[in-house]
Motif scaffolding. Sequence first.
Motif, PDB file in Angstrom:
ATOM      1  N   ALA A 431      55.385  19.434  38.359  1.00 11.30           N
ATOM      2  CA  ALA A 431      55.139  20.667  39.108  1.00 11.30           C
ATOM      3  C   ALA A 431      55.276  20.343  40.587  1.00 11.30           C
ATOM      4  CB  ALA A 431      53.744  21.208  38.788  1.00 11.30           C
ATOM      5  N   GLY A 432      55.028  21.342  41.413  1.00 12.14           N
ATOM      6  CA  GLY A 432      55.166  21.151  42.863  1.00 12.14           C
ATOM      7  C   GLY A 432      56.262  22.057  43.376  1.00 12.14           C
ATOM      8  N   GLU A 433      56.233  22.306  44.681  1.00 11.61           N
ATOM      9  CA  GLU A 433      57.170  23.274  45.265  1.00 11.61           C
ATOM     10  C   GLU A 433      58.616  22.997  44.928  1.00 11.61           C
ATOM     11  OE1 GLU A 433      59.373  22.623  47.900  1.00 11.61           O
ATOM     12  OE2 GLU A 433      58.702  20.639  48.518  1.00 11.61           O
ATOM     13  N   TRP A 440      60.763  27.523  46.458  1.00 13.45           N
ATOM     14  CA  TRP A 440      60.624  26.153  46.937  1.00 13.45           C
ATOM     15  C   TRP A 440      60.220  26.185  48.409  1.00 13.45           C
ATOM     16  CZ3 TRP A 440      64.158  25.600  50.849  1.00 13.45           C
ATOM     17  CH2 TRP A 440      65.324  26.365  50.779  1.00 13.45           C
ATOM     18  N   GLY A 441      59.497  25.162  48.789  1.00 11.67           N
ATOM     19  CA  GLY A 441      59.098  25.082  50.196  1.00 11.67           C
ATOM     20  C   GLY A 441      57.967  26.022  50.572  1.00 11.67           C
ATOM     21  N   THR A 442      57.280  26.575  49.559  1.00  7.60           N
ATOM     22  CA  THR A 442      56.174  27.487  49.885  1.00  7.60           C
ATOM     23  C   THR A 442      54.925  27.116  49.087  1.00  7.60           C
ATOM     24  OG1 THR A 442      56.601  29.107  48.136  1.00  7.60           O
ATOM     25  CG2 THR A 442      57.823  29.391  50.203  1.00  7.60           C
ATOM     26  N   VAL A 443      53.806  27.655  49.565  1.00 11.80           N
ATOM     27  CA  VAL A 443      52.532  27.425  48.870  1.00 11.80           C
ATOM     28  C   VAL A 443      52.503  28.211  47.566  1.00 11.80           C
ATOM     29  CG1 VAL A 443      50.035  27.674  49.040  1.00 11.80           C
ATOM     30  CG2 VAL A 443      51.361  27.067  51.067  1.00 11.80           C
ATOM     31  N   ASP A 444      52.976  29.445  47.614  1.00 13.61           N
ATOM     32  CA  ASP A 444      52.948  30.243  46.383  1.00 13.61           C
ATOM     33  C   ASP A 444      53.897  29.675  45.336  1.00 13.61           C
ATOM     34  OD1 ASP A 444      54.400  31.223  48.638  1.00 13.61           O
ATOM     35  OD2 ASP A 444      55.011  33.004  47.543  1.00 13.61           O
ATOM     36  N   GLY A 445      55.009  29.103  45.788  1.00  5.62           N
ATOM     37  CA  GLY A 445      55.912  28.439  44.845  1.00  5.62           C
ATOM     38  C   GLY A 445      55.219  27.255  44.191  1.00  5.62           C
ATOM     39  N   ALA A 446      54.511  26.465  44.999  1.00  7.29           N
ATOM     40  CA  ALA A 446      53.766  25.326  44.458  1.00  7.29           C
ATOM     41  C   ALA A 446      52.696  25.809  43.481  1.00  7.29           C
ATOM     42  CB  ALA A 446      53.128  24.537  45.606  1.00  7.29           C
ATOM     43  N   TRP A 447      51.998  26.866  43.877  1.00 12.05           N
ATOM     44  CA  TRP A 447      50.910  27.386  43.029  1.00 12.05           C
ATOM     45  C   TRP A 447      51.458  27.837  41.669  1.00 12.05           C
ATOM     46  CZ3 TRP A 447      45.782  27.136  44.089  1.00 12.05           C
ATOM     47  CH2 TRP A 447      44.923  27.834  43.245  1.00 12.05           C
ATOM     48  N   GLU A 448      52.519  28.645  41.711  1.00 10.86           N
ATOM     49  CA  GLU A 448      53.115  29.135  40.450  1.00 10.86           C
ATOM     50  C   GLU A 448      53.602  27.979  39.588  1.00 10.86           C
ATOM     51  OE1 GLU A 448      56.185  32.040  40.931  1.00 10.86           O
ATOM     52  OE2 GLU A 448      54.792  33.593  41.617  1.00 10.86           O
ATOM     53  N   SER A 449      54.173  26.961  40.247  1.00  8.05           N
ATOM     54  CA  SER A 449      54.694  25.824  39.471  1.00  8.05           C
ATOM     55  C   SER A 449      53.553  25.075  38.791  1.00  8.05           C
ATOM     56  CB  SER A 449      55.489  24.882  40.386  1.00  8.05           C
ATOM     57  OG  SER A 449      54.603  24.070  41.150  1.00  8.05           O
ATOM     58  N   GLY A 450      52.414  24.985  39.455  1.00  6.06           N
ATOM     59  CA  GLY A 450      51.259  24.309  38.855  1.00  6.06           C
ATOM     60  C   GLY A 450      50.762  25.061  37.642  1.00  6.06           C
ATOM     61  N   GLU A 451      50.708  26.378  37.753  1.00  6.03           N
ATOM     62  CA  GLU A 451      50.265  27.174  36.604  1.00  6.03           C
ATOM     63  C   GLU A 451      51.255  27.049  35.447  1.00  6.03           C
ATOM     64  OE1 GLU A 451      49.565  31.127  38.166  1.00  6.03           O
ATOM     65  OE2 GLU A 451      47.453  30.597  38.522  1.00  6.03           O
ATOM     66  N   ARG A 452      52.549  27.064  35.804  1.00  8.66           N
ATOM     67  CA  ARG A 452      53.585  26.947  34.769  1.00  8.66           C
ATOM     68  C   ARG A 452      53.471  25.604  34.023  1.00  8.66           C
ATOM     69  NH1 ARG A 452      57.060  22.982  34.987  1.00  8.66           N
ATOM     70  NH2 ARG A 452      57.492  23.375  37.182  1.00  8.66           N
ATOM     71  N   ALA A 453      53.303  24.530  34.778  1.00  9.84           N
ATOM     72  CA  ALA A 453      53.224  23.206  34.148  1.00  9.84           C
ATOM     73  C   ALA A 453      51.942  23.080  33.326  1.00  9.84           C
ATOM     74  CB  ALA A 453      53.291  22.126  35.225  1.00  9.84           C
ATOM     75  N   ALA A 454      50.835  23.643  33.834  1.00  8.49           N
ATOM     76  CA  ALA A 454      49.570  23.564  33.096  1.00  8.49           C
ATOM     77  C   ALA A 454      49.700  24.300  31.769  1.00  8.49           C
ATOM     78  CB  ALA A 454      48.444  24.167  33.931  1.00  8.49           C
ATOM     79  N   GLU A 455      50.349  25.457  31.791  1.00  5.54           N
ATOM     80  CA  GLU A 455      50.498  26.213  30.554  1.00  5.54           C
ATOM     81  C   GLU A 455      51.367  25.454  29.556  1.00  5.54           C
ATOM     82  OE1 GLU A 455      51.605  30.232  31.488  1.00  5.54           O
ATOM     83  OE2 GLU A 455      49.719  30.534  32.594  1.00  5.54           O
ATOM     84  N   ALA A 456      52.404  24.822  30.058  1.00  9.96           N
ATOM     85  CA  ALA A 456      53.260  24.029  29.168  1.00  9.96           C
ATOM     86  C   ALA A 456      52.457  22.864  28.584  1.00  9.96           C
ATOM     87  CB  ALA A 456      54.475  23.519  29.937  1.00  9.96           C
ATOM     88  N   ALA A 457      51.639  22.231  29.391  1.00 10.30           N
ATOM     89  CA  ALA A 457      50.827  21.110  28.907  1.00 10.30           C
ATOM     90  C   ALA A 457      49.794  21.604  27.894  1.00 10.30           C
ATOM     91  CB  ALA A 457      50.143  20.425  30.091  1.00 10.30           C
TER      92      ALA A 457
END
Length: 495
Positions: A431-433, A440-457
């Motif tokens: 995950a990460g921006e 990419w390059g944003t906080v909301d992009g990083a946030w969404e990516s973290g949620e996406r990866a957590a759900e996959a995990a």
Amino acid sequence: MRCGKVRLLFPLSSSSGNHDMTITRRSFLSASAAVALTPALGARALAAPLPREADIVVIGAGAAGIAAARRIVAQNRKVIVVEASGQVGGRCLTDSATFEVPFDRGARWIHNPDTNPMVRLARAAGLDIHTAPAGQKVRIGRRNARAGETEEFLAALVRANRAIDDASRGKIDVSCASALPKDLGDWAGTAEFVLGANFAGKDLKDISVIDKVRAQDRIAALACRQGLGTLIAKLAEGLPVSLSTPASRINWGSRDVTVDTSGGKITARAAVITVSSNVLAEGNIKFDSPIPKRYIDAAAKLSLGSYDRIALQLPGNPLGLSRDDIIIEQSTSTRTALLFANMGGSSLCSIDVAGSFGSDLAAQGERAMVAFAVEWLGKLFGSDAAAAVKKSSATRWNAAPYVLGAMSSAAPGSQPSRKILTDPIGCMFFAGEATHETLWGTVDGAWESGERAAEAALRRIGALRDTEPASSPAPVRRRRRVAPIRPAGPTGFFN
Ligand SMILES: Cc1cc2nc3c(=O)[nH]c(=O)nc-3n(C[C@H](O)[C@H](O)[C@H](O)COP(=O)(O)OP(=O)(O)OC[C@H]3O[C@@H](n4cnc5c(N)ncnc54)[C@H](O)[C@@H]3O)c2cc1C
């Protein structure tokens, strides 16, 4: 010259003599970058010894890591977050101690408030959200640009963006620089700064046209009065975050994953890895067994640009500017900067430097950065800014050992690297921006990516049932096509 299709992010002011003119459309200035140390830590370092086991271990406590941890906790699963540095937030870092107002050393602006989850989260956390500065000016030498000159500049930006858009539809992915019209005249250097260094921390020659065009418009509209670093720290409250605990090695070959950290080994059923693309590409975390080379190659192709903020406390308003004024200059080269003056009505000003110029300058150290800022202000305002500096501080993100830069962007030909990084490897999820296709390059992009990866995990360990495949990327927000101009956040005028 008319440029009626330009959609600006903020009203852009220009003036001739005493007659300031505000163009009644939203200006292209989006947020630019800054850095900050967040002494106000929201998350507690684990006082007890590091737990040895969890359902999911999260590496990194930036926006992506905190989003992932909150998602896992919401599913009633046990998580441990290990963070290498001494504070939560990563590239969201607010210095609340040095100046009279909080200074965001990293992310500062909350773009696209209608869809940005950080707005709701900040309000729920009891923090104050306010609108971003309402006017930006273009400086030509020691005067503000006149209305006609500002129009010319905007028209140049529109043409540049259009050319980049057109090039992105070509057979091969090329650099943004190669797509630029050759006749931007006096505005070429400024356009290069606004669309390249100020948007993504890189010069346009190093940015893929496809990556740039896929980036969602970043309309900087809001900021958090207490700082975005403070916000991420608040959102981490109550989470089991272990600070100053770098992960050094990950063993992922068997059913479980084992993470070696400075505090001992942690075994979990899955891992969410949120370190920056530069940290990953540098090989700062070792893998047993090695991960496929395409992942490390992808991280290297999504390298971080350079974006730093030089903070100067200038009591007495020696520049004669208004509260929250944002200024760029007509420049013949990329040796230029963006000024955010009198922040929140205080005497704090930040001068943002980026791209290859910013990188070279930051490599010379804080003293050289402050000297440049003072010289640059002197050139534009003719005031003796040096004598007025009461306090200063400069960020140097490239030298931050656990980040190594500012924000990712794809090298020409490398936009598909973002998708590669979202593919899981066994029980590991990145995950990460840098893993977000449009934010990419944003906080909301990083946030969404973290949620996406957590759900996959969570799906991987059977804690979440869904018809969606575990590796599905975060929902791609529809990119607004109304504006050919995309100001950048730490990236646009604003990062
Ligand atoms: C100057 C600047 C200005 C910006 N301006 C804006 C803006 O205005 N608006 C906006 O939306 N975005 C902005 N950004 C971009 C935004 O800050 C980032 O996109 C976002 O914060 C990245 O979050 P992340 O979680 O992906 O990565 P990070 O914040 O880098 O988090 C990764 C974490 O992993 C930790 N880590 C690294 N190695 C290890 C290890 N071995 N073990 C454990 N932990 C490790 C790091 O310490 C870090 O805390 C700006 C960035 C910069 C630098």
